[in-house]
Design a protein around this motif. Sequence first.
Motif, PDB file in Angstrom:
ATOM      1  N   ILE A 144       3.277  -9.013   5.642  1.00  0.00           N
ATOM      2  CA  ILE A 144       2.690  -8.719   6.961  1.00  0.00           C
ATOM      3  C   ILE A 144       2.228  -7.269   7.030  1.00  0.00           C
ATOM      4  CG2 ILE A 144       3.238  -8.463   9.423  1.00  0.00           C
ATOM      5  CD1 ILE A 144       5.155 -10.902   9.032  1.00  0.00           C
ATOM      6  N   GLU A 145       3.062  -6.358   6.537  1.00  0.00           N
ATOM      7  CA  GLU A 145       2.709  -4.932   6.565  1.00  0.00           C
ATOM      8  C   GLU A 145       1.516  -4.640   5.666  1.00  0.00           C
ATOM      9  OE1 GLU A 145       7.319  -3.541   7.531  1.00  0.00           O
ATOM     10  OE2 GLU A 145       6.550  -3.439   5.486  1.00  0.00           O
ATOM     11  N   ALA A 146       1.474  -5.280   4.499  1.00  0.00           N
ATOM     12  CA  ALA A 146       0.335  -5.092   3.593  1.00  0.00           C
ATOM     13  C   ALA A 146      -0.950  -5.608   4.226  1.00  0.00           C
ATOM     14  CB  ALA A 146       0.599  -5.804   2.271  1.00  0.00           C
ATOM     15  N   LEU A 147      -0.854  -6.717   4.951  1.00  0.00           N
ATOM     16  CA  LEU A 147      -2.011  -7.266   5.657  1.00  0.00           C
ATOM     17  C   LEU A 147      -2.510  -6.283   6.722  1.00  0.00           C
ATOM     18  CD1 LEU A 147      -3.903  -9.685   6.240  1.00  0.00           C
ATOM     19  CD2 LEU A 147      -2.141 -10.566   7.785  1.00  0.00           C
ATOM     20  N   SER A 148      -1.573  -5.682   7.470  1.00  0.00           N
ATOM     21  CA  SER A 148      -1.945  -4.673   8.476  1.00  0.00           C
ATOM     22  C   SER A 148      -2.717  -3.533   7.825  1.00  0.00           C
ATOM     23  CB  SER A 148      -0.697  -4.102   9.160  1.00  0.00           C
ATOM     24  OG  SER A 148       0.106  -5.097   9.701  1.00  0.00           O
ATOM     25  N   SER A 149      -2.200  -3.085   6.689  1.00  0.00           N
ATOM     26  CA  SER A 149      -2.809  -1.968   5.980  1.00  0.00           C
ATOM     27  C   SER A 149      -4.226  -2.300   5.525  1.00  0.00           C
ATOM     28  CB  SER A 149      -1.940  -1.592   4.782  1.00  0.00           C
ATOM     29  OG  SER A 149      -2.468  -0.496   4.104  1.00  0.00           O
ATOM     30  N   ALA A 150      -4.384  -3.506   4.962  1.00  0.00           N
ATOM     31  CA  ALA A 150      -5.714  -3.913   4.478  1.00  0.00           C
ATOM     32  C   ALA A 150      -6.695  -4.063   5.640  1.00  0.00           C
ATOM     33  CB  ALA A 150      -5.596  -5.223   3.702  1.00  0.00           C
ATOM     34  N   LEU A 151      -6.236  -4.678   6.735  1.00  0.00           N
ATOM     35  CA  LEU A 151      -7.105  -4.843   7.900  1.00  0.00           C
ATOM     36  C   LEU A 151      -7.438  -3.499   8.550  1.00  0.00           C
ATOM     37  CD1 LEU A 151      -5.435  -7.980   9.546  1.00  0.00           C
ATOM     38  CD2 LEU A 151      -7.668  -7.901   8.406  1.00  0.00           C
ATOM     39  N   GLY A 152      -6.518  -2.529   8.413  1.00  0.00           N
ATOM     40  CA  GLY A 152      -6.750  -1.198   8.980  1.00  0.00           C
ATOM     41  C   GLY A 152      -7.672  -0.336   8.144  1.00  0.00           C
ATOM     42  N   GLY A 153      -7.941  -0.751   6.890  1.00  0.00           N
ATOM     43  CA  GLY A 153      -8.921  -0.044   6.073  1.00  0.00           C
ATOM     44  C   GLY A 153      -8.349   0.970   5.107  1.00  0.00           C
ATOM     45  N   THR A 154      -7.189   0.681   4.524  1.00  0.00           N
ATOM     46  CA  THR A 154      -6.620   1.624   3.549  1.00  0.00           C
ATOM     47  C   THR A 154      -7.462   1.671   2.279  1.00  0.00           C
ATOM     48  OG1 THR A 154      -4.532   2.312   2.546  1.00  0.00           O
ATOM     49  CG2 THR A 154      -5.087  -0.008   2.336  1.00  0.00           C
ATOM     50  N   GLN A 155      -7.427   2.794   1.563  1.00  0.00           N
ATOM     51  CA  GLN A 155      -8.119   2.887   0.280  1.00  0.00           C
ATOM     52  C   GLN A 155      -7.221   2.454  -0.876  1.00  0.00           C
ATOM     53  OE1 GLN A 155      -9.045   5.391   2.719  1.00  0.00           O
ATOM     54  NE2 GLN A 155     -10.804   4.027   2.806  1.00  0.00           N
ATOM     55  N   SER A 156      -5.911   2.650  -0.742  1.00  0.00           N
ATOM     56  CA  SER A 156      -4.972   2.193  -1.768  1.00  0.00           C
ATOM     57  C   SER A 156      -3.672   1.811  -1.075  1.00  0.00           C
ATOM     58  CB  SER A 156      -4.743   3.268  -2.841  1.00  0.00           C
ATOM     59  OG  SER A 156      -4.136   4.415  -2.279  1.00  0.00           O
ATOM     60  N   LEU A 157      -2.842   1.060  -1.797  1.00  0.00           N
ATOM     61  CA  LEU A 157      -1.680   0.466  -1.151  1.00  0.00           C
ATOM     62  C   LEU A 157      -0.493   0.414  -2.103  1.00  0.00           C
ATOM     63  CD1 LEU A 157      -0.478  -1.189   1.263  1.00  0.00           C
ATOM     64  CD2 LEU A 157      -1.521  -3.221   0.234  1.00  0.00           C
ATOM     65  N   HIS A 158       0.688   0.642  -1.540  1.00  0.00           N
ATOM     66  CA  HIS A 158       1.955   0.487  -2.263  1.00  0.00           C
ATOM     67  C   HIS A 158       2.768  -0.538  -1.479  1.00  0.00           C
ATOM     68  CE1 HIS A 158       5.854   2.572  -3.914  1.00  0.00           C
ATOM     69  NE2 HIS A 158       6.162   1.377  -3.430  1.00  0.00           N
ATOM     70  N   THR A 159       3.172  -1.621  -2.145  1.00  0.00           N
ATOM     71  CA  THR A 159       4.013  -2.627  -1.495  1.00  0.00           C
ATOM     72  C   THR A 159       5.437  -2.504  -2.025  1.00  0.00           C
ATOM     73  OG1 THR A 159       2.930  -4.109  -3.079  1.00  0.00           O
ATOM     74  CG2 THR A 159       2.391  -4.415  -0.776  1.00  0.00           C
TER      75      THR A 159
END
Length: 548
Positions: A178-193
């Motif tokens: 859910i948190e990763a989805l929020s991040s992607a929808l918010g427009g992050t450039q990179s992500l750490h799960t």
Amino acid sequence: PILAFYIVAAEEQGVSQDKLSGTIQNDILKEFMVRNTYIYPPTPSMKIIADIFEYTSKHIPKFNSISISGYHMQEAGATPVLEMAYTLADGLEYVRTGIKAGMKIDDFAPRLSFFWAIGMNHFMEIAKMRAARYIWANLLTQFNPQNQKSLALRTHSQTSGWSLTEQEPFNNITRTAIEALSSALGGTQSLHTNALDEAIALPTDYSAKIARNTQIILQQESGICDVVDPMGGSHLVESLTQQMIDEAMKFIDEVEKEGGMTKAIEAGIPKMRIEEAAAKKQAKIDSGEEFIIGVNSFKSTQKQMELEILDIDNSEVRRKQIERLQQIKTTRDAENVSEIIIKLKEAARTGNGNLLEICIEAARRRVTLGEMSDAMEESFGRYKANIRTIQGVYAMNASKNEYFEKAVALTQKFEDEEGRRPRIMVVKMGQDGHDRGAKVVATAFADMGFDVDVAPLFQTPEEVARQAVENDIHILGVSSLAAGHKTLVPQVVEELKKLGADDITIVVGGVIPQQDYDFLYQNGADHIFGPGTNLPKSACEILEKILD
């Protein structure tokens, strides 16, 4: 020094500096606020930041010269609005530092990057990232940049570690998704799960792979990344975005009136606001007002499945590292080392010369991280924070907790029998600066009637034991860096015995696998409380055993 090692390691493999890319997380302002791994006072620390900006803009144009981090603020208890406001205020301070050092805004602003925490408030986190981009672009226009990239807020995001639970850890896969989805929808450039077992121990390869695949599924199977601002136009998200802009600007304006973030930090404003938010949140969870599935809601009655955990032999790791350092020191040119250390001390003392440039030369000569740090400390001095705790916030939000009044009654009973209130010292041992748990425990126990001492961070077991005896405490509440408890708890117990204080009750908290509980009990622990512990309930358990 770490960036210097990175540059020299590349150099020795034939890679020139202009080809290097990456990000350095050297956001020192958030260290003074929440993360606590500072060494030098704020002013010389900001000089180091300016030198990194200057050097990287000239020699490593692809490198992100700072990662301005809100992540640790939210992990320490900040709301999304506080996290955003203080992170952007930090960014503003860094921009002014670069300009004051003689650089033009376009020399370094395009390589600034940000780092957000993404918690479980799905729409609020999306709105936060949208609002932050809007505010940052507006804040930067005052410096009249000519390059549009100077206005861009480029960000990395990481799913919350604090939201993970020890209880029913497989629920953490859902939380992270859910948190990763929020991040992607918010427009992050990179992500750490984060991995499912991080509230229990360091992650295994298996759990890390699940975490990694969570973001790859979002990236390659969902189609989310094919759309710019997919939530744009949603009445809810647009309304929340504007609300967050308005609220964040109030906090930013408060910091600006104080004279900027360095002054606000010196006044203790951000730290106290974040600690108040953390105490309020914890009280609501302990009272059941906020739900955490498996912790205070829908709790399982079945025995929890035992996870395979990663076990680290700290003693062996330490032995090997000392061995490698000794080998380096016996094979390097001692005269060359001494010469560059003197140069580093002088540059730190006078302000003349670029510290990163000198550290790169020191790295070539095999000067160690500790030696470079000590050299600068000799000139800059070491920063010592004032430890302050808040009172009343937890109690105001704990009215629905069935154990709170019972704990207050037990502290009164203790005082009636012993002639003074129960005294607890809360300490975080080892080299970890995350102190949300320790501060929340200190605040809650103070509101329940305990006398509470909070020991300085980064204490050795010897220092902790000595302070415990000097403060004449009844209870020692200890926590440590993940995987440090098996080394540090037995050591502090042994030190207390040497001082004739083995009657002190030892309470251990933090990220501890169930598999290690017996070891800790056998080595002196009286109580162990993991993540998700109801604080008034734990206070009752401790006092009932002492009074029995």
